[in-house]
Design a protein around this motif. Structure first.
Motif, PDB file in Angstrom:
ATOM      1  N   ALA A 221       0.806  -1.219   0.000  1.00  0.00           N
ATOM      2  CA  ALA A 221       0.000   0.000   0.000  1.00  0.00           C
ATOM      3  C   ALA A 221       0.839   1.269   0.000  1.00  0.00           C
ATOM      4  O   ALA A 221       0.443   2.277  -0.615  1.00  0.00           O
ATOM      5  CB  ALA A 221      -0.930  -0.002   1.213  1.00  0.00           C
ATOM      6  N   GLU A 222       2.011   1.248   0.661  1.00  0.00           N
ATOM      7  CA  GLU A 222       2.733   2.489   0.912  1.00  0.00           C
ATOM      8  C   GLU A 222       4.097   2.590   0.233  1.00  0.00           C
ATOM      9  O   GLU A 222       4.573   3.693  -0.008  1.00  0.00           O
ATOM     10  CB  GLU A 222       2.933   2.665   2.424  1.00  0.00           C
ATOM     11  N   LEU A 223       4.750   1.477  -0.076  1.00  0.00           N
ATOM     12  CA  LEU A 223       6.131   1.535  -0.539  1.00  0.00           C
ATOM     13  C   LEU A 223       6.288   1.346  -2.046  1.00  0.00           C
ATOM     14  O   LEU A 223       7.354   1.615  -2.589  1.00  0.00           O
ATOM     15  CB  LEU A 223       6.980   0.499   0.201  1.00  0.00           C
ATOM     16  N   ASP A 224       5.267   0.842  -2.715  1.00  0.00           N
ATOM     17  CA  ASP A 224       5.244   0.689  -4.173  1.00  0.00           C
ATOM     18  C   ASP A 224       6.477  -0.029  -4.715  1.00  0.00           C
ATOM     19  O   ASP A 224       7.195   0.482  -5.581  1.00  0.00           O
ATOM     20  CB  ASP A 224       5.117   2.071  -4.833  1.00  0.00           C
ATOM     21  N   PRO A 225       6.751  -1.235  -4.238  1.00  0.00           N
ATOM     22  CA  PRO A 225       7.943  -1.950  -4.721  1.00  0.00           C
ATOM     23  C   PRO A 225       7.730  -2.565  -6.097  1.00  0.00           C
ATOM     24  O   PRO A 225       6.616  -2.900  -6.498  1.00  0.00           O
ATOM     25  CB  PRO A 225       8.131  -3.040  -3.670  1.00  0.00           C
ATOM     26  N   ASP A 226       8.847  -2.719  -6.826  1.00  0.00           N
ATOM     27  CA  ASP A 226       8.820  -3.480  -8.074  1.00  0.00           C
ATOM     28  C   ASP A 226       8.804  -4.976  -7.795  1.00  0.00           C
ATOM     29  O   ASP A 226       8.331  -5.758  -8.623  1.00  0.00           O
ATOM     30  CB  ASP A 226      10.039  -3.130  -8.921  1.00  0.00           C
ATOM     31  N   ALA A 227       9.359  -5.380  -6.675  1.00  0.00           N
ATOM     32  CA  ALA A 227       9.338  -6.786  -6.255  1.00  0.00           C
ATOM     33  C   ALA A 227       9.288  -6.832  -4.736  1.00  0.00           C
ATOM     34  O   ALA A 227       9.876  -5.989  -4.057  1.00  0.00           O
ATOM     35  CB  ALA A 227      10.560  -7.529  -6.760  1.00  0.00           C
ATOM     36  N   LEU A 228       8.584  -7.820  -4.227  1.00  0.00           N
ATOM     37  CA  LEU A 228       8.351  -7.978  -2.791  1.00  0.00           C
ATOM     38  C   LEU A 228       8.739  -9.404  -2.425  1.00  0.00           C
ATOM     39  O   LEU A 228       8.204 -10.367  -2.988  1.00  0.00           O
ATOM     40  CB  LEU A 228       6.869  -7.729  -2.516  1.00  0.00           C
ATOM     41  N   VAL A 229       9.698  -9.551  -1.506  1.00  0.00           N
ATOM     42  CA  VAL A 229      10.187 -10.876  -1.121  1.00  0.00           C
ATOM     43  C   VAL A 229      10.167 -10.976   0.397  1.00  0.00           C
ATOM     44  O   VAL A 229      10.706 -10.110   1.093  1.00  0.00           O
ATOM     45  CB  VAL A 229      11.624 -11.117  -1.627  1.00  0.00           C
ATOM     46  N   ASP A 230       9.531 -12.029   0.915  1.00  0.00           N
ATOM     47  CA  ASP A 230       9.580 -12.261   2.355  1.00  0.00           C
ATOM     48  C   ASP A 230      10.346 -13.537   2.651  1.00  0.00           C
ATOM     49  O   ASP A 230      10.429 -14.445   1.816  1.00  0.00           O
ATOM     50  CB  ASP A 230       8.170 -12.300   2.965  1.00  0.00           C
ATOM     51  N   ILE A 231      10.926 -13.590   3.840  1.00  0.00           N
ATOM     52  CA  ILE A 231      11.714 -14.743   4.267  1.00  0.00           C
ATOM     53  C   ILE A 231      11.376 -15.043   5.717  1.00  0.00           C
ATOM     54  O   ILE A 231      11.357 -14.140   6.555  1.00  0.00           O
ATOM     55  CB  ILE A 231      13.226 -14.507   4.050  1.00  0.00           C
ATOM     56  N   ALA A 232      11.088 -16.313   6.010  1.00  0.00           N
ATOM     57  CA  ALA A 232      10.585 -16.656   7.340  1.00  0.00           C
ATOM     58  C   ALA A 232      10.792 -18.133   7.638  1.00  0.00           C
ATOM     59  O   ALA A 232      10.704 -18.983   6.751  1.00  0.00           O
ATOM     60  CB  ALA A 232       9.085 -16.334   7.423  1.00  0.00           C
ATOM     61  N   THR A 233      11.061 -18.427   8.914  1.00  0.00           N
ATOM     62  CA  THR A 233      10.991 -19.805   9.414  1.00  0.00           C
ATOM     63  C   THR A 233       9.520 -20.070   9.686  1.00  0.00           C
ATOM     64  O   THR A 233       9.058 -20.001  10.817  1.00  0.00           O
ATOM     65  CB  THR A 233      11.824 -19.954  10.696  1.00  0.00           C
ATOM     66  N   LEU A 234       8.764 -20.394   8.639  1.00  0.00           N
ATOM     67  CA  LEU A 234       7.313 -20.312   8.755  1.00  0.00           C
ATOM     68  C   LEU A 234       6.641 -21.627   9.109  1.00  0.00           C
ATOM     69  O   LEU A 234       5.773 -21.654   9.969  1.00  0.00           O
ATOM     70  CB  LEU A 234       6.711 -19.750   7.466  1.00  0.00           C
ATOM     71  N   THR A 235       7.030 -22.734   8.461  1.00  0.00           N
ATOM     72  CA  THR A 235       6.271 -23.974   8.692  1.00  0.00           C
ATOM     73  C   THR A 235       7.184 -25.183   8.829  1.00  0.00           C
ATOM     74  O   THR A 235       8.177 -25.325   8.105  1.00  0.00           O
ATOM     75  CB  THR A 235       5.291 -24.258   7.529  1.00  0.00           C
ATOM     76  N   GLY A 236       6.825 -26.075   9.736  1.00  0.00           N
ATOM     77  CA  GLY A 236       7.492 -27.362   9.825  1.00  0.00           C
ATOM     78  C   GLY A 236       7.260 -28.198   8.589  1.00  0.00           C
ATOM     79  O   GLY A 236       8.065 -29.076   8.254  1.00  0.00           O
TER      80      GLY A 236
ATOM     81  N   ARG B 201      -1.211  -7.303  -6.408  1.00  0.00           N
ATOM     82  CA  ARG B 201      -0.892  -8.028  -7.646  1.00  0.00           C
ATOM     83  C   ARG B 201       0.584  -7.866  -8.007  1.00  0.00           C
ATOM     84  O   ARG B 201       0.969  -7.946  -9.176  1.00  0.00           O
ATOM     85  CB  ARG B 201      -1.782  -7.538  -8.796  1.00  0.00           C
ATOM     86  N   ARG B 202       1.395  -7.637  -7.014  1.00  0.00           N
ATOM     87  CA  ARG B 202       2.812  -7.378  -7.247  1.00  0.00           C
ATOM     88  C   ARG B 202       3.593  -8.670  -7.494  1.00  0.00           C
ATOM     89  O   ARG B 202       3.148  -9.761  -7.145  1.00  0.00           O
ATOM     90  CB  ARG B 202       3.410  -6.629  -6.053  1.00  0.00           C
ATOM     91  N   ALA B 203       4.777  -8.477  -8.083  1.00  0.00           N
ATOM     92  CA  ALA B 203       5.726  -9.593  -8.159  1.00  0.00           C
ATOM     93  C   ALA B 203       6.163  -9.912  -6.738  1.00  0.00           C
ATOM     94  O   ALA B 203       6.775  -9.076  -6.063  1.00  0.00           O
ATOM     95  CB  ALA B 203       6.917  -9.204  -9.025  1.00  0.00           C
ATOM     96  N   TRP B 204       5.838 -11.108  -6.279  1.00  0.00           N
ATOM     97  CA  TRP B 204       6.069 -11.474  -4.879  1.00  0.00           C
ATOM     98  C   TRP B 204       6.653 -12.865  -4.802  1.00  0.00           C
ATOM     99  O   TRP B 204       6.293 -13.765  -5.565  1.00  0.00           O
ATOM    100  CB  TRP B 204       4.742 -11.427  -4.098  1.00  0.00           C
ATOM    101  N   ALA B 205       7.582 -13.036  -3.873  1.00  0.00           N
ATOM    102  CA  ALA B 205       8.125 -14.364  -3.590  1.00  0.00           C
ATOM    103  C   ALA B 205       8.184 -14.557  -2.082  1.00  0.00           C
ATOM    104  O   ALA B 205       8.441 -13.615  -1.324  1.00  0.00           O
ATOM    105  CB  ALA B 205       9.518 -14.520  -4.188  1.00  0.00           C
ATOM    106  N   HIS B 206       7.938 -15.778  -1.674  1.00  0.00           N
ATOM    107  CA  HIS B 206       7.975 -16.161  -0.257  1.00  0.00           C
ATOM    108  C   HIS B 206       9.000 -17.269  -0.093  1.00  0.00           C
ATOM    109  O   HIS B 206       8.963 -18.279  -0.805  1.00  0.00           O
ATOM    110  CB  HIS B 206       6.581 -16.634   0.170  1.00  0.00           C
TER     111      HIS B 206
END
Length: 491
Positions: free
Chosen positions: A354-369, A449-454
C-alpha cells in the motif's frame, strides 16, 4: 565484522611468510595433483614427495579434503596442509575454504596459497568459506579451539577477497542476531541492534513502537505481541544507491522477527521450544543483508521490514477464535496461535504493497514445519507469483550456495483458508494437509498483484552440527542468496 578472524591478502610466494605462521595450506586439484603453480616450491620438502603423500593418504583432491604433514622450516615446525579444491568451482572453493578454517582452529596465523585458476568469483567464495566456518557464538568463555586469529591469502585479488569478507560478515550478523538468547532478545533489543547497524552501514531507519502500531492499524503484529510484557516493534530500514539520479528498481524485503515463539495459548511442547530463539532468523537475514548493500554497491533501492514480536501465553494473549484486522483492513480468524508468523508478515506485506510501491516484494521466514519435512535442512521452499522472479531467485540460490526449490501455489487449496467469520483463517481446514502451501496462500492475500516471492526457510535456517561453511545453530541462510539476487558487485 562479527567474525573475529582477520582475513587479509598479500602478493607473494608461500615461503615469503612461511616462517612466521603456524600453518601453510596449498591447493590440490582433483586427481589428485598439486596445483602446478606451487608444485615446484614443494619439491624435496617431503621424504615421500607430495604425490606419494597424497597417494598414501588415498586423497582424491576433492573439496573439503585435507592432508597434513609437519615441515621443519628454519628453527621451527610448520604444518603444511594439502587441501582439495575439486573442480575449482565457487561451490568447491567455498567448501575448501571452510575445511582449512576448521583445521586451522587454535592457531594464531594461517597462510593459504589460493588455487591458480580461481578467478574473482571463486576467490570471493573461498573467502566466504574461510570466514563463515570461523564463526563462533558463545555466552561466557571462549571455545576450547577458537578460530585462527589471522588468515593470509597469497593473492593480489584484494577486491574479490574483500567482497567475500563482506558477505561473510553480513551472514555473521544474521547468525549473531538469531543465536542471541531470547532472555536478552526482546523486540526492543532487536530494534536497537537494527538502529546501531543502520548507523554503521549507511542506512536510514524507522522504528514503530506498540502505540504507533496500534494507531496505524498493524493488527497482526499487535495481536501476536499482546501476550508478552515486552511489546512488538516494526523495523524499517532503507537503502538508497549512491547514484540517486539514476532510476533504481525498488525491492522490499520482509522478515519474520518472532524473538521467541512459545506457540502462545496453543502452547508448543518443550522440545519444540528449544530452538525458538531462532524464530526470527528471517528477520535477521533481512537485517544482515541490508548491512552489506552499500559496501557491495548494490544498484537497487531496498527497503527492509522486520515485524518483531514475542509470542507468549498470558491473560492478554490472543486466543483461538479471535479475529484480527490487519493493515489495510483484511481480517483473519485465528484458529491456532502457533501460526503467528504469517500474522505479523501479513501486516508488513500489506504495508509494503500500500505504501512503498515496490517493483518486487520478497519475504523470508521460518514459517512452517511442513517445509522442513518436505525439503529437509538444505533447501528453502520458494513460492512466487511470477516465473521470472522465481528463476532469478533460484539462480541466486544455486550460485550462492543457498539452494531453493520452487513449490506450487496450488489454487485448489485456497479454499482451505476460508473462514466463516473473517476474510481468511490463519491455518488450513478441510483435510488438505499442505501446511507450507496453505501458509504461502495466506500471505499472498496481502501482496496485491505485485511480483512477490515467499521463502520458507524453517529447515536451512538452523543446523544441528557443523558442516563446511555452516555452523551449528543459526546459519544466516538467506543473506548470501539475497545479496546475489540484488546484484552487489556480483556478490
Amino acid at each position: 565484522m562479527p567474525v573475529n578472524t582477520q582475513l587479509n591478502s598479500v602478493d607473494g610466494t608461500i615461503w615469503d611468510i612461511a616462517s612466521t605462521v603456524e600453518v601453510v595450506a596449498v591447493p590440490v586439484l582433483a586427481g589428485p595433483e598439486i596445483d602446478p603453480a606451487y608444485a615446484e616450491e614443494l619439491t624435496g620438502l617431503f621424504a615421500l614427495g607430495a604425490a606419494d603423500l597424497l597417494a598414501h593418504e588415498k586423497a582424491k583432491g576433492g573439496p573439503g579434503e585435507v592432508v597434513g604433514a609437519p615441515l621443519r622450516l628454519g628453527d621451527g615446525i610448520t604444518d603444511l596442509l594439502l587441501y582439495g579444491v575439486g573442480d575449482g568451482s565457487p561451490a568447491a572453493l567455498r567448501r575448501a575454504g571452510a575445511a582449512i578454517a576448521r583445521r586451522g582452529r587454535g592457531c594464531a596465523h594461517v597462510a593459504v596459497a589460493v588455487p591458480s585458476g580461481a578467478g574473482d568469483e571463486g576467490l570471493a567464495a573461498f573467502a566466504e568459506g574461510l570466514l563463515m566456518a570461523s564463526y563462533d557464538f558463545r555466552v561466557g568463555g571462549p571455545p576450547k579451539k577458537p578460530a585462527a586469529e589471522k588468515i593470509t591469502l597469497l593473492t593480489d585479488a584484494e577486491a574479490a577477497v574483500e567482497r567475500g569478507a563482506t558477505v561473510a560478515g553480513a551472514v555473521a550478523i544474521a547468525r549473531d542476531l538469531a543465536n542471541t538468547p531470547s532472555r536478552e532478545k526482546s523486540p526492543q533489543w532487536l530494534a536497537e541492534q537494527a538502529e546501531r547497524l543502520a548507523a554503521e552501514s549507511g542506512l536510514t531507519v524507522r522504528i514503530r513502537d506498540e502505540r504507533e502500531l496500534r494507531a496505524g492499524g498493524f493488527g497482526g503484529i499487535v495481536a501476536v505481541g499482546a501476550g508478552s510484557a515486552r511489546p512488538p516493534r516494526l523495523i524499517e530500514l532503507t537503502y538508497e544507491p549512491d547514484a540517486p539520479d539514476a532510476p533504481a528498481r525498488h525491492v522490499v524485503l520482509v522478515g519474520k522477527g518472532i524473538t521467541f515463539d512459545s506457540g502462545g495459548l496453543s502452547l508448543k511442547p518443550n522440545e519444540s521450544m528449544k530452538n525458538m530463539k531462532t524464530d526470527m532468523a528471517g528477520g535477521a537475514a533481512v537485517i544482515g543483508t541490508m548491512t552489506a548493500l552499500r559496501a557491495l554497491r548494490v544498484p537497487v533501492r531496498v527497503t527492509g521490514l522486520v515485524a518483531a514480536a514475542e509470542n507468549l501465553p498470558s491473560g492478554s494473549a490472543m486466543r483461538p477464535g479471535d479475529v484480527i484486522r490487519h493493515y489495510g483492513g483484511t481480517t483473519s480468524e485465528v484458529l491456532n496461535t502457533d501460526a503467528e508468523g504469517r500474522l505479523v508478515l501479513a501486516d508488513a506485506l500489506a504495508y509494503a504493497d500500500a505504501e512503498l510501491d515496490p517493483d518486487a516484494l520478497v519475504d523470508i521466514a521460518t514459517l512452517t514445519g511442513a517445509a522442513k519435512l518436505a525439503l529437509g535442512l538444505r533447501h528453502g521452499a520458494l513460492y512466487a507469483t511470477q516465473d521470472a522472479l522465481a528463476a532469478e531467485l533460484l539462480g541466486a540460490g544455486a550460485d550462492s550456495g543457498e539452494p531453493l526449490w520452487r513449490m506450487p501455489l496450488t489454487e485448489d487449496y485456497r479454499e482451505a483458508i476460508d473462514s466463516d467469520v473473517a476474510d481468511i483463517a490463519n491455518i488450513g481446514r478441510g483435510g488438505f494437509r499442505a501446511g507450507s502451501i496453505v501458509a504461502a496462500l495466506f500471505l499472498r492475500e496481502f501482496t496485491g498483484r505485485r511480483a512477490w516471492a515467499h521463502l520458507d526457510v524453517a529447515g536451512p535456517a538452523r543446523a544441528g552440527s557443523d558442516d563446511a561453511e555452516i555452523t551449528r545453530g543459526a546459519t544466516g541462510y538467506g543473506v548470501r542468496l539475497l545479496l546475489r539476487w540484488l546484484g552487489g558487485r556480483n556478490a
